[in-house]
Design an enzyme around this catalytic site. Structure first.
Site: not given
Length: 286
Positions: A33, A150, A182, A206
């Site tokens: 996505y 992702k 993260e 990411l």
């Protein structure tokens, strides 16, 4: 009035939008996505999101459902049909629906599923949290090893958000082998003696589109940037901390695991980077 959404080539009222019960995104989280922000009716960082989408699909050996040019047209049409001024467009691509459930990938001629929908966020650029700052907790990073793709595998980040909520905080920073990876849906940063520190790129995090833009703007503004790992203890001793994402832009962090960061208020570096990012992104929005 319902939203207009896009499903496999059709613009439909959201109540009429459906996908197969055999869709691999539903059965296996076999999909990717992207989220593109919209400010003043224009798309922010669209090219970056389109390139990352192509990379994610390639890493999963998944076919591109339409070209980047056509995808831009779909985004713009959804903005128009939904009168979207400030908000986001969510896009998901799955490997599609085979004739039955099977762990093995379906044949190459199985058509991918492509879905896009909008979310209106009138206060997107004027989020009051930018003035107060966020509070985060630390949690163990228990996700799979390819976080650079992702994917729609977001269960653990969702659990992390709920852990933070239960602790009376806004988000969680994930920790692996003693170092911060993260946030649950964002990249993490600290500032020490004027230097911006954020984890280096790899499969552990990411590759944020907003991250790339913010670091570029920081260097253009003659700010020092160091891409390396850091610990929670180091973050608690930092002068500032912040996150970046497509939906929060640059957002200050003022507390980590109950300990104030710096003076416990948003710092000057995060504030300045947020201003620069919004100003420069609006100039090139499409």
């Amino acid at each position: 009035m319902s939203r207009t959404v896009y499903v496999n080539g059709e613009y439909l009222p959201e109540e009429q939008a459906t996908v197969s019960v055999f869709d691999r995104g539903f059965l296996f989280a076999d999909g990717v996505y992207e989220v593109t922000s919209v400010l003043d009716g224009k798309l922010i960082d669209f090219d970056g999101h389109a390139k990352r989408l192509k990379r994610s699909l390639g890493e999963l050996d998944m076919a591109e459902p339409i070209s980047s040019e056509d995808l831009l047209g779909v985004h713009r049409e959804l903005v128009r049909r939904n009168d979207l001024v400030h908000g986001m467009i969510y896009l998901q691509v799955t490997r599609g629906a085979a004739t039955d459930r099977d762990f093995a990938y379906p044949s190459k001629d199985t058509k991918p599923t492509l879905i896009l929908f909008t979310q209106s966020k009138p206060s997107l650029a004027n989020n009051p949290m930018a003035d107060t700052g966020m509070k985060v907790i630390s949690i163990d990073d228990q996700r799979w090893g390819r976080r650079d793709i992702k994917t729609v595998q977001l269960l653990y980040p969702s659990m992390g958000k709920m852990m933070a909520k239960a602790a009376g905080c806004d988000d969680a920073w994930m920790v692996e082998d003693g170092a911060v990876t993260e946030g649950t849906s964002n990249n993490a940063y600290i500032v020490k003696d004027g230097k911006i520190i954020t984890r280096h790129l790899g499969t552990e995090i990411l590759h944020g589109i907003t991250r790339a833009a913010v670091l570029r703007f920081a260097r253009e503004a003659q700010m020092q940037v160091e891409e390396r790992s850091f610990t929670i203890a180091e973050a608690q001793e930092a002068d500032e901390a912040f996150i970046t994402s497509a939906s929060t832009f640059v957002m200050p962090v003022v507390e980590i695991d109950g300990e104030p960061v710096g003076d416990g208020v948003p710092g000057s570096v995060a504030k300045r980077l947020r201003e620069i990012y919004l100003d420069e992104s609006r100039k090139v929005a499409v």
